[in-house]
Enzyme design. Structure first.
Site, PDB file in Angstrom:
ATOM      1  N   LYS A 111       0.825  -1.208   0.000  1.00 57.64           N
ATOM      2  CA  LYS A 111       0.000   0.000   0.000  1.00 57.64           C
ATOM      3  C   LYS A 111       0.868   1.271   0.000  1.00 57.64           C
ATOM      4  O   LYS A 111       0.433   2.319  -0.439  1.00 57.64           O
ATOM      5  CB  LYS A 111      -0.949  -0.007   1.199  1.00 57.64           C
ATOM      6  CG  LYS A 111      -1.812  -1.280   1.301  1.00 57.64           C
ATOM      7  CD  LYS A 111      -3.222  -1.017   1.011  1.00 57.64           C
ATOM      8  CE  LYS A 111      -4.199  -2.181   1.022  1.00 57.64           C
ATOM      9  NZ  LYS A 111      -3.768  -3.544   1.123  1.00 57.64           N
TER      10      LYS A 111
HETATM   11  C1  PLP Z   1      -4.379  -4.702   0.431  1.00 61.63           C
HETATM   12  C2  PLP Z   1      -3.585  -5.953   0.334  1.00 61.63           C
HETATM   13  C3  PLP Z   1      -3.873  -6.944  -0.652  1.00 61.63           C
HETATM   14  C4  PLP Z   1      -5.051  -6.838  -1.587  1.00 61.63           C
HETATM   15  O1  PLP Z   1      -4.865  -5.867  -2.603  1.00 61.63           O
HETATM   16  P1  PLP Z   1      -6.112  -5.343  -3.445  1.00 61.63           P
HETATM   17  O2  PLP Z   1      -5.582  -4.206  -4.247  1.00 61.63           O
HETATM   18  O3  PLP Z   1      -7.138  -4.899  -2.437  1.00 61.63           O
HETATM   19  O4  PLP Z   1      -6.605  -6.466  -4.292  1.00 61.63           O
HETATM   20  C5  PLP Z   1      -3.041  -8.051  -0.734  1.00 61.63           C
HETATM   21  N1  PLP Z   1      -2.004  -8.210   0.122  1.00 61.63           N
HETATM   22  C6  PLP Z   1      -1.707  -7.291   1.079  1.00 61.63           C
HETATM   23  C7  PLP Z   1      -0.560  -7.554   2.000  1.00 61.63           C
HETATM   24  C8  PLP Z   1      -2.477  -6.141   1.227  1.00 61.63           C
HETATM   25  O5  PLP Z   1      -2.177  -5.233   2.178  1.00 61.63           O
END
Ligand code: PLP
Length: 492
Positions: A111
């Site tokens: 993120k």
């Molecule tokens: C948010 C997240 C995901 C999922 O990603 P999306 O864009 O919501 O599909 C997968 N792995 C981790 C570690 C995350 O923080």
């Protein structure tokens, strides 16, 4: 190029789409067309640094930002904020199987790739659309998003950020990451309730007229750092293109060669960014959409029926424990040839009945582009162990789901196309499950577990997680879920 809503045609600029976050009709903003790479452009990009690639690619979508503005955004977000100053290193673990590590930022999850730059993009957007306004970012988090948003928005002029998390619903490490957050413009508060309580509380506050007036009187406005904001999606397109450029640069592929992309998926934002890269001309053959036991997406790709009337499971890959993948709405819009009426109808059905079925032609296109698969916690653990034993590569529980599903795809299809697997978190962020997968025995103490994992695997504990041990806890608020509005007003 303009942006339009998935539910009703409109024409707004990129900066307006980012400043607003979500469309007034409930739809999501999408680009009205996709910019295409010119002949030889990927080879040119391959010669540039990550920051230069990012500025060039973002410019194609965010065309009402000047080149200088974007260069400043990119510099602020990616210079000196990631391990070795490499935001998205690509590692080949065996024959043409490449792991794209997206977790070298300050919060050790992918993120950061978008939430480090979103505050800059948003500040420029506010400046263009409503200067002198203070943007108040409200976040309800189940763990990763809250910390990444705090780290991105801390001390950014013209913004304030307030994060609510469920008091007993996040891991100890995630809680510490948030309660130790520094910054003059940040507030963090525990809710005596679960994630849904925090989430519905935030949603109610977004729609509350009295609070809107309270903000208006102070020249403030709410916004969202959620992946429904196009400003979070655009920076994610960059790293798929950048990883292809790295393969070109290292002579692993030649210009025009196709690759596959595998993504551990929750809200469908990350994999949608890869699909957008393909619409720009990146040669991608297949998108491998990997889910955990909450396998609503793999069922959808198999049948064309999206049905959330099913049990919700808590798994060892909690960031993918989700039954409503918001960004799927954008894919439906594109696959239906921009059919707003159809998208509105399907989203209404989802809200009313918890399910919808897509027309046959959309299902056909979906299956051409996407392969959906899922695995259990036990299978993901097995994959963690296998990867470590065979390739000496340590992956987290989310990445393991993608590796597992990719390996099954490769075996069943015989497809040996080079693959880029998105790795979304540091193994240390989910250290107890990873340590157990390796055959260790995770104790109660989170720091002891990280140290044991480091000893067993011979890999270092990421500095931001190690530093939590001595960090001062600054946020001790814990409130009843009914008191969220009052808390916000007291902060502002
Ligand atoms: C948010 C997240 C995901 C999922 O990603 P999306 O864009 O919501 O599909 C997968 N792995 C981790 C570690 C995350 O923080």
């Amino acid at each position: 190029m303009f942006f339009t809503s998935t539910r009703k045609n409109c024409n707004i600029t990129a900066s307006a789409a980012i400043a607003k976050g979500i469309s007034g009709d409930g739809g999501l903003f999408v680009p009205s067309e996709f910019p295409r790479f010119a002949e030889g452009e990927l080879e040119q990009l391959a010669k540039l640094s990550y920051k230069e690639r990012a500025a060039r690619i973002l410019q194609k979508f965010l065309n009402d930002y000047s080149a200088e503005e974007l260069a400043r955004c990119v510099e602020g977000a990616y210079e000196g904020r990631f391990d070795n100053n490499e935001p998205a290193p690509l590692k080949e673990i065996y024959n043409n199987v490449n792991i794209l590590e997206l977790w070298h930022g300050p919060t050790c999850a992918f993120k950061d790739m978008a939430l480090q730059i979103l505050p800059y993009l948003l500040t420029v957007a506010t400046g263009k659309n409503c200067p002198d306004r203070t943007t108040v970012i409200l976040v309800a988090t189940s763990g990763d998003t809250g910390k990444a948003a705090l780290e991105g928005f801390a001390d950014v002029p013209g913004t304030k950020i307030i994060v609510f998390f469920p008091r007993d619903g996040v891991s100890d490490m995630q809680k510490l990451q948030m309660t130790t957050q520094k910054g003059e413009n940040v507030a963090v508060c525990a809710i005596e309730g679960n994630f849904d309580d925090a989430q519905s509380g935030v949603k109610n506050i977004f729609g509350d007229k009295k609070i809107a007036e309270f903000l208006e009187a102070r020249n403030m406005e709410f916004s969202s750092a959620n992946s429904i904001n196009f400003g979070r999606l655009a920076p994610q397109i960059v790293y798929y293109i950048s990883s292809y450029c790295d393969l070109l640069k290292n002579g692993k592929i030649s210009a025009g060669d196709v690759v596959n992309v595998a993504v551990p998926t929750g809200n469908f934002g990350n994999i949608l960014a890869a699909y957008y890269a393909k619409q720009m001309g990146l040669p991608v053959k297949r998108f491998i959409c990997a889910s955990n036991r909450n396998n609503i997406l793999s069922d959808f790709i198999a049948t064309g029926i999206y049905d959330r009337n099913r049990p919700f499971f808590t798994t060892e890959s909690p960031s993918m424990d989700i039954l409503i993948s918001s960004n799927l709405e954008r894919l439906l819009y594109h696959l239906s040839n921009e059919n707003c009426e159809l998208v509105s109808r399907l989203m209404d059905e989802l809200k009313r009945d918890g399910r919808y079925t897509v027309p046959a032609d959309i299902l056909t296109k979906l299956k051409q582009e996407f392969y959906g698969g899922y695995c259990s916690d036990a299978e993901a653990r097995q994959t963690i162990k296998n990867c470590f034993d065979k390739y000496h590569y340590l992956c987290d529980t989310h990445t393991a789901v993608a590796v597992n599903v990719y390996q099954r795809y490769a075996k069943d299809s015989g497809d040996t196309t080079p693959v880029i697997i998105a790795s979304t978190a540091s193994p240390y962020k989910f250290a107890p499950a990873v340590l157990n997968a390796l055959g260790g025995n995770a104790s109660e103490d989170g720091f002891a577990v990280m140290e044991e994992l480091s000893r067993v695997s011979g890999t270092p504990i990421p500095a931001p997680l190690a530093a939590l041990k001595t960090a001062e806890v600054r946020h001790k608020n814990s409130i009843a879920k009914e008191d969220m509005a009052e808390f916000i007003c007291s902060v502002l």
